[in-house]
Each structure stands twice: as C-alpha cells, then as structure tokens.
Design a protein around this motif. Sequence first.
Motif, PDB file in Angstrom:
ATOM      1  N   ASP B 726     -75.422 -74.107  -3.638  1.00  0.00           N
ATOM      2  CA  ASP B 726     -75.879 -74.946  -2.521  1.00  0.00           C
ATOM      3  C   ASP B 726     -77.210 -75.625  -2.863  1.00  0.00           C
ATOM      4  O   ASP B 726     -77.439 -76.780  -2.503  1.00  0.00           O
ATOM      5  CB  ASP B 726     -76.041 -74.075  -1.265  1.00  0.00           C
ATOM      6  CG  ASP B 726     -76.363 -74.892  -0.020  1.00  0.00           C
ATOM      7  OD1 ASP B 726     -75.668 -75.919   0.212  1.00  0.00           O
ATOM      8  OD2 ASP B 726     -77.307 -74.521   0.711  1.00  0.00           O
ATOM      9  N   ALA B 727     -78.038 -74.950  -3.625  1.00  0.00           N
ATOM     10  CA  ALA B 727     -79.370 -75.472  -3.940  1.00  0.00           C
ATOM     11  C   ALA B 727     -79.324 -76.570  -4.995  1.00  0.00           C
ATOM     12  O   ALA B 727     -79.985 -77.609  -4.858  1.00  0.00           O
ATOM     13  CB  ALA B 727     -80.275 -74.333  -4.415  1.00  0.00           C
ATOM     14  N   VAL B 728     -78.564 -76.313  -6.059  1.00  0.00           N
ATOM     15  CA  VAL B 728     -78.633 -77.257  -7.183  1.00  0.00           C
ATOM     16  C   VAL B 728     -77.269 -77.704  -7.679  1.00  0.00           C
ATOM     17  O   VAL B 728     -77.168 -78.411  -8.695  1.00  0.00           O
ATOM     18  CB  VAL B 728     -79.437 -76.641  -8.359  1.00  0.00           C
ATOM     19  CG1 VAL B 728     -80.892 -76.460  -7.957  1.00  0.00           C
ATOM     20  CG2 VAL B 728     -78.831 -75.314  -8.821  1.00  0.00           C
ATOM     21  N   GLY B 729     -76.202 -77.265  -6.994  1.00  0.00           N
ATOM     22  CA  GLY B 729     -74.866 -77.798  -7.306  1.00  0.00           C
ATOM     23  C   GLY B 729     -74.230 -77.268  -8.569  1.00  0.00           C
ATOM     24  O   GLY B 729     -73.289 -77.881  -9.082  1.00  0.00           O
ATOM     25  N   VAL B 730     -74.733 -76.141  -9.092  1.00  0.00           N
ATOM     26  CA  VAL B 730     -74.044 -75.568 -10.261  1.00  0.00           C
ATOM     27  C   VAL B 730     -73.438 -74.221  -9.901  1.00  0.00           C
ATOM     28  O   VAL B 730     -73.984 -73.460  -9.112  1.00  0.00           O
ATOM     29  CB  VAL B 730     -74.968 -75.417 -11.499  1.00  0.00           C
ATOM     30  CG1 VAL B 730     -75.474 -76.775 -11.942  1.00  0.00           C
ATOM     31  CG2 VAL B 730     -76.109 -74.443 -11.231  1.00  0.00           C
ATOM     32  N   ARG B 731     -72.299 -73.981 -10.503  1.00  0.00           N
ATOM     33  CA  ARG B 731     -71.528 -72.777 -10.211  1.00  0.00           C
ATOM     34  C   ARG B 731     -71.550 -71.885 -11.453  1.00  0.00           C
ATOM     35  O   ARG B 731     -70.998 -72.250 -12.497  1.00  0.00           O
ATOM     36  CB  ARG B 731     -70.086 -73.190  -9.860  1.00  0.00           C
ATOM     37  CG  ARG B 731     -69.091 -72.089  -9.729  1.00  0.00           C
ATOM     38  CD  ARG B 731     -69.390 -71.135  -8.580  1.00  0.00           C
ATOM     39  NE  ARG B 731     -69.452 -71.785  -7.291  1.00  0.00           N
ATOM     40  CZ  ARG B 731     -69.821 -71.155  -6.157  1.00  0.00           C
ATOM     41  NH1 ARG B 731     -70.163 -69.879  -6.193  1.00  0.00           N
ATOM     42  NH2 ARG B 731     -69.861 -71.826  -5.025  1.00  0.00           N
ATOM     43  N   ILE B 732     -72.230 -70.759 -11.359  1.00  0.00           N
ATOM     44  CA  ILE B 732     -72.291 -69.842 -12.497  1.00  0.00           C
ATOM     45  C   ILE B 732     -71.234 -68.764 -12.274  1.00  0.00           C
ATOM     46  O   ILE B 732     -71.248 -68.080 -11.244  1.00  0.00           O
ATOM     47  CB  ILE B 732     -73.690 -69.199 -12.628  1.00  0.00           C
ATOM     48  CG1 ILE B 732     -74.794 -70.255 -12.502  1.00  0.00           C
ATOM     49  CG2 ILE B 732     -73.800 -68.419 -13.935  1.00  0.00           C
ATOM     50  CD1 ILE B 732     -74.801 -71.296 -13.588  1.00  0.00           C
ATOM     51  N   MET B 733     -70.351 -68.622 -13.235  1.00  0.00           N
ATOM     52  CA  MET B 733     -69.230 -67.698 -13.073  1.00  0.00           C
ATOM     53  C   MET B 733     -69.347 -66.475 -13.979  1.00  0.00           C
ATOM     54  O   MET B 733     -68.380 -65.756 -14.173  1.00  0.00           O
ATOM     55  CB  MET B 733     -67.918 -68.454 -13.299  1.00  0.00           C
ATOM     56  CG  MET B 733     -67.714 -69.469 -12.166  1.00  0.00           C
ATOM     57  SD  MET B 733     -66.641 -70.821 -12.603  1.00  0.00           S
ATOM     58  CE  MET B 733     -65.056 -70.028 -12.430  1.00  0.00           C
ATOM     59  N   GLU B 734     -70.535 -66.311 -14.500  1.00  0.00           N
ATOM     60  CA  GLU B 734     -70.757 -65.131 -15.337  1.00  0.00           C
ATOM     61  C   GLU B 734     -72.107 -64.509 -14.982  1.00  0.00           C
ATOM     62  O   GLU B 734     -73.131 -65.206 -14.975  1.00  0.00           O
ATOM     63  CB  GLU B 734     -70.737 -65.535 -16.819  1.00  0.00           C
ATOM     64  CG  GLU B 734     -70.944 -64.336 -17.726  1.00  0.00           C
ATOM     65  CD  GLU B 734     -70.791 -64.699 -19.208  1.00  0.00           C
ATOM     66  OE1 GLU B 734     -70.415 -65.838 -19.529  1.00  0.00           O
ATOM     67  OE2 GLU B 734     -71.043 -63.807 -20.032  1.00  0.00           O
ATOM     68  N   LEU B 735     -72.095 -63.236 -14.701  1.00  0.00           N
ATOM     69  CA  LEU B 735     -73.334 -62.526 -14.357  1.00  0.00           C
ATOM     70  C   LEU B 735     -74.060 -62.109 -15.629  1.00  0.00           C
ATOM     71  O   LEU B 735     -73.435 -61.946 -16.668  1.00  0.00           O
ATOM     72  CB  LEU B 735     -73.006 -61.293 -13.511  1.00  0.00           C
ATOM     73  CG  LEU B 735     -72.431 -61.552 -12.112  1.00  0.00           C
ATOM     74  CD1 LEU B 735     -72.135 -60.228 -11.412  1.00  0.00           C
ATOM     75  CD2 LEU B 735     -73.391 -62.399 -11.268  1.00  0.00           C
ATOM     76  N   PRO B 736     -75.364 -61.885 -15.570  1.00  0.00           N
ATOM     77  CA  PRO B 736     -76.250 -62.217 -14.449  1.00  0.00           C
ATOM     78  C   PRO B 736     -76.545 -63.714 -14.401  1.00  0.00           C
ATOM     79  O   PRO B 736     -76.349 -64.425 -15.378  1.00  0.00           O
ATOM     80  CB  PRO B 736     -77.509 -61.400 -14.774  1.00  0.00           C
ATOM     81  CG  PRO B 736     -77.501 -61.245 -16.257  1.00  0.00           C
ATOM     82  CD  PRO B 736     -76.065 -61.208 -16.667  1.00  0.00           C
TER      83      PRO B 736
END
Lengths: 754, 754
Positions: B726-736
């Motif tokens: 929501d903040a910067v439009g990127v979707r991280i699909m791997e933690l951390p």
Amino acid sequence: MPETAPGFAVIGKSAPMLDGKARVSGLAVYTADMTLPGMLYGKVLHSTVPHARIVRIDTSRAGALPGVHAVVVGNEFPNRYGILPIGHDEAAIAVDKVRYIGDNVAAVAADTEAIADEALRLVQVEYAPLRAWFDAEESMRAERDLIHDDRPHNIEKHYSHNFGDVDTAFARAHLVREDRFRCPAVTHAAMEPHATLAAMQIDGGITVWSSTQVPYYLQRTIANVLEMPESAVRVIKPAVGGGFGGKSEVCPLEVIAAMLSKKCGRPVRITYSREEVFFTHRGRPSQIVDLKTGVDRDGKILAVAAATIQDGGAFCGYGPVTVLYSGNLLAGIYQIENLRYDGFRVLTNKPSCGAMRGHGTVNMRFAFESQLDMIASQLGIDPVEMRRRNLLKPPCFTVNNLRVTSYGFPECIDRVVEASGWRERKGKMPQGRGLGVAGSHYVTGAANPINRSDMPHSSVTLKADRDGAFTIYSGASDIGQGCDVMQVMIVAEVLGVDPSRVRLVAADTGTTPVDLGSYSSRVTFMCGNAAKRAAEELKKEIYRVSAEAQKASGKPIPQNFDEALRLALEASGVIVAHGHYAPPEAARGGHFKGAGVGPSPSYSYSAQVAEVVVDEETGEVRIEKIWAAHDCGRALNPVAVEGQVIGSVSMGLGQALQEEMIWRNGFLMNPGLLEYRSPASCDAASPDIESFIVESIDPEGPFGAKEASEGSLAASIPAVANAIYDAVGVRIMELPLTPEKILRALKQKKKAAA
Amino acid sequence: MPETAPGFAVIGKSAPMLDGKARVSGLAVYTADMTLPGMLYGKVLHSTVPHARIVRIDTSRAGALPGVHAVVVGNEFPNRYGILPIGHDEAAIAVDKVRYIGDNVAAVAADTEAIADEALRLVQVEYAPLRAWFDAEESMRAERDLIHDDRPHNIEKHYSHNFGDVDTAFARAHLVREDRFRCPAVTHAAMEPHATLAAMQIDGGITVWSSTQVPYYLQRTIANVLEMPESAVRVIKPAVGGGFGGKSEVCPLEVIAAMLSKKCGRPVRITYSREEVFFTHRGRPSQIVDLKTGVDRDGKILAVAAATIQDGGAFCGYGPVTVLYSGNLLAGIYQIENLRYDGFRVLTNKPSCGAMRGHGTVNMRFAFESQLDMIASQLGIDPVEMRRRNLLKPPCFTVNNLRVTSYGFPECIDRVVEASGWRERKGKMPQGRGLGVAGSHYVTGAANPINRSDMPHSSVTLKADRDGAFTIYSGASDIGQGCDVMQVMIVAEVLGVDPSRVRLVAADTGTTPVDLGSYSSRVTFMCGNAAKRAAEELKKEIYRVSAEAQKASGKPIPQNFDEALRLALEASGVIVAHGHYAPPEAARGGHFKGAGVGPSPSYSYSAQVAEVVVDEETGEVRIEKIWAAHDCGRALNPVAVEGQVIGSVSMGLGQALQEEMIWRNGFLMNPGLLEYRSPASCDAASPDIESFIVESIDPEGPFGAKEASEGSLAASIPAVANAIYDAVGVRIMELPLTPEKILRALKQKKKAAA
C-alpha cells in the motif's frame, strides 16, 4: 515366621525403609546438608544466667559487623506459642526475662558461621538476676521470683484423680507397701542435631525445611509468630536422623530461623551444636515417685496410690501430658480397681522437659514393676506368677475408662518366660547372676488430641496415575521409624499390587494433607488407618469409573483390577481418593474424658526378662541377655517392629545403667555425648537382645496393628533392676543403676547382715 | 473495561503471574541456577560434518582425564524416541551416523566446565562422509545416501487431501491466481537457554529438573531411553524463561544429562550455550508455498489449492503436524468450500524444525493473506471488504469437518478497521506510508492428541485443607504464559473465595497429575476446564460431607460455603476432588478424523492493521503502529491476554522484517543473538501496538475462554507485507521483508514503468 502373614500378599513381609539405601550410603539429605543461593548462617546467643530480667540488650555493634544481615531479639516477635490449649508460654527468643542457662536471648544471620559467632560476641546483655529454682520440691514452695507470673508456687500442673474407693481397699489389704523412687532427667540424644533452613519467598510466604516430628504444628507456630496465614507457611521435613520426642515440639531454632529470614529476606539455616541440643532438651524429667500399693494374701492388687513430682524445667511444653500419663496409664496393664493419683508438674530454671520415648510411663513403670517384685518377694510369690495374677480381662474398660480391646500381655509373658528358661533357671543360678522380669505398655496415640482439636488425626490422599503407579500423599513424618514404607505396604496390600508401584510424597505442608505428627506411637495406627481407607476408596472409585465408562460404550464391566485401572485412567485421566482417621468415641475415655485420663484407641504390651551378671567387687552390671516380647497387634513390617523393639530396649538400658543429666546451679555439667554417655555402638552391641513379636490383632488397628516403637523401653529398666536384686539381693530405687549405688547397697546389706 | 467480567468475582480482572515478582526481582530459580551436592557439569560434543557414518569414536583419553566422571556415546543408550506414533527416529546421541552439523556425538560429565571442555577435545571421532542434502527440493530427488533409511527420497511425510470438488470450482472461477511464496527458517530464541539437571537416586529412580514445556513427555522419553519404569522417573519443571515451542519436544540435553547421571550416579547439569540452542532448533521450517486461489466476480473464494514443501531438517519431530496444519487449517478462517492440499515434509542435513508459535499456520497465512490482497487489488475490492465477503457462518463444520462454534473474526476486523481509521485513511496517505490488513486464526489445542492417545489431555486435583486454603495440583507447565495464575483464578471463581486462598503445585510428575504440556495453545482451554471441573467437584463434595456430618449429629445443614468448609474439614480432615478434560467427540474431525485434518475443540481469531512507512531511498521499513484485535473467547486474565497479543505481534514483526537462519553447506552462519537479530528490546518498544480483546464466549471453553497466545502472530507478517504494498506498490513474496528486497522490487517496478 512365614514370609507374609497368612492371607496377605504384602503385610507381614519384612520390607526395608524407603530411604534405607540413601541413609546407609550417606546420600540422604538432612536439613543441615541443604543450601540455597544466598543462604546465611544463623546463630543463637544463649543466656549465661538461670533466671533474670533482661534490662537491656545492645545489638548495635553486632548489627554493624560486615557480613551480618540480621539481628533479632525477642520483643520483635513477641507472640507466644506452646501446646494449645494447655500451655502457651514460650517465645523462641526470651522477651523481658530469661529462665534457664541456655535460654535464647538474641540471634544473628551472617554470611559465614565465623562472622555469626563474632557477632554474637558483640551483643551486650545486661541482666537483673532473680532467685533461681533448681529443685522441684523447693520450687513448689516459691512465693516470689516465680518463673511464670501466672503459675503460683511454680506449679505448672497438678492432677489429682481418684478412681474407685482407694482408702477402703487399702484398709482391707493384706499387705501395703509404700516406697519412694527417684529418676534423673534423661534426654533423647538423637544422632542428628536439630537443624532448620527457612527461606522467605518473594510472594510473602515462607518455606521452612526442618528436622521435625511435627511439620503441621511447626507450620501453625511459625504462622502465629510471624503473623502470616498458615497457608503462606510451607514446612517440609527432609530426612530426619532420629527424634524420640525431642523434635515433637516446636524448637526455638525453627522459629528463630524463620524470624531471621523474614527480617533479611534471605534463606537462613541454623544447625545446633550438640550443646544447644542439650539446651533444647524436652527429654524425660527428673521425677520423684511415691508409690503405695495394697494387695491381698494372694498378691492380687487391691489399690494403688501414686504421687509424683516432676521437675519440668522452664516451660510447660508437653509436661501436662507427661504427668497425666504417669498416673492414669497405671490402670492400663494390670487390674487396678482402685486408683488414686496426685501428680505435680513443677517449673524450674532448667531447660524444659517434654516427650521422650515411652512418654510419661517409663519412670512410673520402673517404680511399679520394682515394687511389684518387692511385694512378690515379701509374699513368697514368683515374680512371673505375681504378674499373671493381676492381668486385665479384656475386652474391658479400666476403672478410669481406658478401653482395652486387645491384650497380648499374657502371651508376651509366656514367650519370655519360656525363652529365658525362667522356670528352670530362676533362683538356681550362681551368686551374682540373676533374672528379672517386668511388663510395660503404651498408648497407640492419644484418642483426644492434646493439641488443636480442629485438626483431624491423620489424612492421606491417594492418586492413581499413568504407568499403573500410585502416589500416596501423606502428612505423616518418617523420622527413621519406617512409616513411609508402612503406608506403601498398606496401600499395596489393599490394592493388590506390588509395592514397587506405590510412591509416596510425605510431610510437606505444601503438598500433603494434615497429620498431627510422629509422636505417641500414633502413626502406624492413625495414618495406617487413613492410608487403608484411602486405598479402599481408590479401589472402589477405580471400579466405579471403569464400570461407568464401559457401560456408556456398551462394553463389559471389568473384573480385573489392572484392567479396571487402565479403563478408569483412560476415562478419567487420574483417579484420586482420600482417607482419614480419628479414634472412635468409645475409645475417648467415656465420662472421664473431661478429667483428662489420657485414653488411646489401643494399647500395646511388652514383657521382658533380663539376665544380668553383677560384679560384687566393682558393682558393675553386665547385661547378658534381654528377652523382649512385644504385642504390636499385627506386625505389618516385622523387621521394623523388631528394630523398634531392639532400639527401645537399647535406649532403656542406657537409662537403666548410665544416662543422667547432671546439674549444678542450673548448669548442665555434661552437655556432650562423651559426658552424657548414651550407649555407644559397642554398648548397644554387647547385650544379646532377642525379640519376640506377639500379634493380638487389634480390632481397630489397620490390619490389626498397634503401637510398636516406645512401649518396650519401659520394661527394660525394671527388668534389669529386678535382675540385679535377683543376682545380689540389693534393691536400687534410684536411677541410673550405677556401680556406685550397687556397691553402696551391697555394703549396707553386709552391714545389716553383720 | 470493567474490573471483572459481569457476573464474576475474579474472572476478567487482571492478575499478575504467581511468580511475577520472583521473575522480575531475579529470585526465580531457573534450571541453570540449580546445584546439588556432588553435581557435575555435562558437555556435549557436536558433529562437525553434516552427514556421515561414524567409523570409530575413541573416548579413552577423555575418560582418563582427571575430574571426568563419565563419558557416554550413542550406542550405550540406543533406544530411539520421538513423537508417537508418527516419528520415532531420534537418539539423543547419534548412533552409527551423524545427520547435521551440531548433531550430538558424545558427552562427558566432569567436576568443572573447563575439565568437561578439555575432555571433549580429547574425544577422537572418525567419520565416513555421506552426501549431504541441504535443499529440500533437491533432497526430494535423493536416491542414495538417505538421511533415514526408511524414508525414500528423504520424504518424511506427504499429505494429499482433497475436500469438495476443486477442479470444477476452479473451472467456473472468474479469476484464478497462482503464486509462489518463500519463507526462511526462523527459530524461537527464548531468553533462557535450555538447561537440565538430572540426578540418579539411590533407590534406582531419577529426578530431572528441566527447562521444558512437556514434563510428562520427557518423563516417558527418559524412562524409554534409560529403560526404567515411568514412575521411577520424576520430572520437575522449575521456572522457564520462554519456550515458544522450542521446549515442546524432548531436547537432546535432557536425555543426555539423564544418561550421564545414570552412568556415574551423580547429579549432572547441562546448560546449553546459545550456539547449542540454535543446533537444537525445532523452529519454523524454511518453506515454499504454491498457492492457487479461484474467486468469483465479487471476490468470493471458490477454491483453493495449496502445495508446500517444508525443509524439515534431520529428524521427524513435530514436522508432520507442521505440514498438516499448513494445509488443513486454511479452511478454518474463511469460507473455502473446495480445498486441495499437497504438503511435503522433507528431510535435510540441518537441525530439525518443529513447533514454533503459530505452528504450521504462519508461513501459509503470509502467503494466503498476501494473495488475497493481490486478488482484491485485481478486482478493485477493498482488502477489508474482500475479507468480509469470505467469512465463515458459524456454528458450522468446514469442508474438512473442523467444527467452528465461536467466531469473533468479524468483530476483530471491525475493531481494527475502526481504530486504525481504515475507511478514512486507506488510499489517502502520502506516498511511502501505507496500511495493510490481515487475518489469522489458531487452534486451541489439538482435539486428537498427536502423542500418546492413552494420556488424558489435562487433569487437575484439588485439596481443601486447614486454614481455609486450597491447593491445586496440576500437571500444566507455566513457561511464562501465566497458566498458573489462570488456574488459581478459575478455582477461586468457582469456589467463591479470594484467590489468595488458592495455592498451586504444578508440573512435577512426582506430585501432579498428568497434562500433555504447554503447546498448541491448549492449556487455558484444556487445563482450565479440568481446573473448573475439579473446583465444581470440590465444592459439591464440601457441601456433601458437611451436610452428612451435620445430619449425623442432628444439626442444621450449612448454607454458607466457608461454614460448610469448616464442618467438612472437621469431619473429613481434608477434602479432595479431581477434574479432567478431553475434547468432545464432535470436535474431533468427524469422518475426516482418520485423514488427520488437525481439528481443535475451538479456534481463535485475529485481525490486524499495520501502518508502515517505507523509505524508498533505503528500502527500510518503519512500523508506525499495529492495531491487533484478538478473539480469545473470554479474557480470563486480560493483562495476560494483552501480553500474549503484544508478544505475538512483536515476534511476528521479527519474522516479517529481519529474522532468518542463514545456512551455507549445512553450517548455520548466524548462531548467536547478535547475528540472528530477533527484535531487541529497543526494536520491540518502537512500534506502537494497540491490542483489542474480542470475547466471543466459546461454548466449550472454561467460562468461554479459548486460544490467546499464538494466533496473533500469523496476522502481523502479511499485514506488514500488505501495508508495504500500500505504501510503495511493491509486493514482496519472500520473507523477511528486508530493505534489499524492497529496493530490488522498487527498481524492477521503476524499470517496468519506464
């Protein structure tokens, strides 16, 4: 003896104590072995004067010593304690005045024992001396400088009882004898000195590990003195190295350790020196017995009038019981239809007396069994026959309403008479060798608790848990007498399982249900009954729960115990049950209850024959052999009964021949084991003691069991005295039966004969 | 919030932990604080190779070192243990082969730690290396050098479930998304390292103090390995400084300490270094999640197909449960009528994974809640609305027969949406600042115990004793979560007494009844129910006994509890009662029970909103605030629930942003707290976590309570991931969600836009 009693799987088969291996290997943890992080060492300052007001105590220098964390004096914790409701006159540390040399004046807790000792030297006490009372007869005449203000003439307790018509009976007697006997103070000399570790908890509670026979009394006392709820005080009894009554009252160090820990918030351990154990005392009082007995022509006792003065020391303690038992238990072994008793418990400026193995009965039995022989001799009756003619006829109530329901005394006599070859040998032995016989008896706990009527006598809870194992939770305190394994045996017997499946958690007020303590030979009977009931309840519950579960799932109801157990545990997780015991109303003394006759739900009996050799040149007595038969109702654990009988006899022989507390102006002159001379292992090993178990199967006892740890002691002393008379013709009426007294008597006898 | 819940005297009023003062003052005694007379220090030699046969171990030089009392190797105690009946593949010390760097090869007990270290250096081990498997996908293709011979392709467990008609549902879906998510291994990092003190007893038993969540499992395991009856093994849990699942299986040191003590007959304590704690691990596995979700035009979920590969490490442990929960609990929060699941638990040559707070659900929830947002975004549906459209409609059974009877999830959503100003602020904040929402849920213990079906879930016994005090005996283990005070509160509430009158004895297999342990958030529910039932039974029994006693003496039956208690105690000494709990049949998964769907008697729910600020220059994420609402059924002790929620969120944020076990050829590169980077106190203090308690009043829970210690964690991670999007439009699909990954994604996004 068969491996187990007929019809039993466990009962009657000798079993070692649960902690036997730990004790003999040195791995058992006694209180003095314990340490806690941050633990301090407590030491007590003792009074150097016998009777004085405390004018001033200055602890400032002691408190300022580096490494000292707490100093405590009496007025900081002034609540008195003692035996409710009889006596309530003690403070662990003297408040206002000291009452004996050794009384507790102040205490310190420090990083090391050396610092604590140094701190004690820095405490300054100023005393204003009062007249001190060392002799009981003199003390009874005191008008001023009373030891306790509320005890006129320093008389702690006076019992005056009259059962039957004593004077009429004396009037029609064929022979009346009046004799005075004297016994000195003796003390327990348990191997383990008293030790207490007290640790205040951050939650405001306190945990106390102590060498005690009475964890629940100690819990109550600490709660009272520290002004905490009882439930905030947890008392745990670690391994105890003998008590014999010396740890059956709360001892000052137990309360002082708690005071110190409360004051500094750190764990504090106090371990008494042997001298301090002697200061604590609570042993058998010095006692004068005036005994008057009237008999008919055949030696049948018609009346007894006994009067006694007991030198009780500075506090009440269990003294009222000592003086009560001395008189009123007289009726419990021989048929005495008319009995008068006047017993005085007198305060003196010495350490307090209390309960000691055979509590109250030992000195009186020495007197009575000695006099019985003297009467027999006068009438020309064989001493054994004399005793047989005066047996009780149970079941019966005595003249003072003691209920006797099992009575193995006649069989005890038979056993020792036969084994000793009495009939063949008595009167036919060479000069200097003699045989003596005596009987004794003892209570199996008090039917009316002297203490705390709102406490049940004994209670046991029992848990069945995984692994097919059972856990007993018991308040009873094993102090070396073997009551732990006794409970395991009873539970295993009732459940029909191997004793290895039964575990025990005991004597921890935080986890175990209440029990009055280990004294008055009450544990096997009271706690044994509680354990038996708990096991019976548990068994019922296991069958009930398993049957219910099976019914619910339409399956057959199990008939086999282990199958029922498995199903019940599956259904209910854990099964618990509870058992408790209090003596029945009928055993409580009937209409004499109020008169405090001291009834018990059951009485044990002993007969002993002693064979002695007396050296007429030196007066030295050598005990050749003791044949000791004891009626313990049923021997649940024969090796334990035998151990108790042998131990009792050994202790009796110590009092008979050599033990004595020697006082000079309130100073105990022999406060050490070397000087006090309890029998050492070599003494104890020398007489051959052969014990015989007589099983009268008490109707009220668990599987018929009753007392088996104190009663034997009282017979040993008069048996030896009577054997000495048989050997050399002198009658010693004052204990101990030392060579000096025997030589003196032999000289007098020679002089009289000349 | 009212002081207590309406209608209650104790329940609902915040109470401190029973040992809270001890913990914060440093007085609490943890296992590593304990010493015993004669205690030795144990140390373990760890494997330096990841996979090898042990050709030879020479311990002769180590054994000969002065001060060494025992050396032990694996084949001396070869009995395997593990989770019955699933896995039974472990030995505390490797037998024949080692399976990871850090595996246990030998152990010593010595007078000092330094001597023990020196002895380890003298042990000579010759290895014959085997091919090692570090990557789960590669390991699944293994044909030779298997980690366990009976596990082809190194696959420990494969679950393949199909509920409903998944393919038909996908066929009629408006939108189907398929995404792959990755999570690294993370571990518990409890403050207290593992420690165990084992002391063989002279009677052949052994007493073990250990930092454990599962004393009864440990008891069973030690009995098995040492070949002793369970009842001869006593396990006591001292204060425990956190477990989080890491102490919910038997850990090697616990068994090794017992082996060493058995071998030398002396007490042996082992305290793990932090590196050894990492070797012991049992944390969350590294996991690949392939998630396929089909929705209709309105965002209503039609079908879910999830596949996962979990890198389980060298032993089975609780792994089958981890992989089971990952798939089958998906159905327990949103309405999913068609669900397919393929879960692989794969063996690798690394320390074993196991249970960790939120066991099995956390990584899957990260994937699911992330993907749900991605779908919502594609459909133009608000993320909150998306979730509301897919709510369950309880009471209901899910497609895989999970029974949901209380469901506060909608209210949880409402609370955090309202508190966070979601409606007003979402989408209207400056670039770089974002809001994310996510939901989570968790079991309240397993309805079907994974372990030992012949053990009841929880059982509590309760004793009423003198002083009007009550003692709870409970097998449950307080490891910092506050279950001790929870039981006190429940018992006090039922009995109507002040909690200060209730004491607790817990987690000591020698004195307390069986409990499965502290894991799966089962204690409040299961043990709470057992405590409640015990108290209800006790109350009944008190009135019954007192009424009986009064009837017998013709006196009026007491109506007042304390009066009844007094009379009952007088009559019966002690009153005991027992309560136990096992989940009802209906909660056990119905006809899917055999398929191992992992049902619970009750499910908790959480909703969280995260507000983050992302620095687009550095990729750094700052958590501004977490609004966390948790449905715990009923908050028995609100402060404890709140503490659990905040603790869970903190732990979740650690996994979200920074925690990761980094491996290189089987070496753990960051086996220390400095390198592993759990949130430190400053990290934990910085986000403002506001917690909201939602009370759905579970019909089966004690006073309506259910899970409250793990479920919140799983929502925090996806809430943050969604907020970053929501903040910067990127979707991280791997933690951390590290700055590196965010920067990389931002660059890619820019590149794509360019």
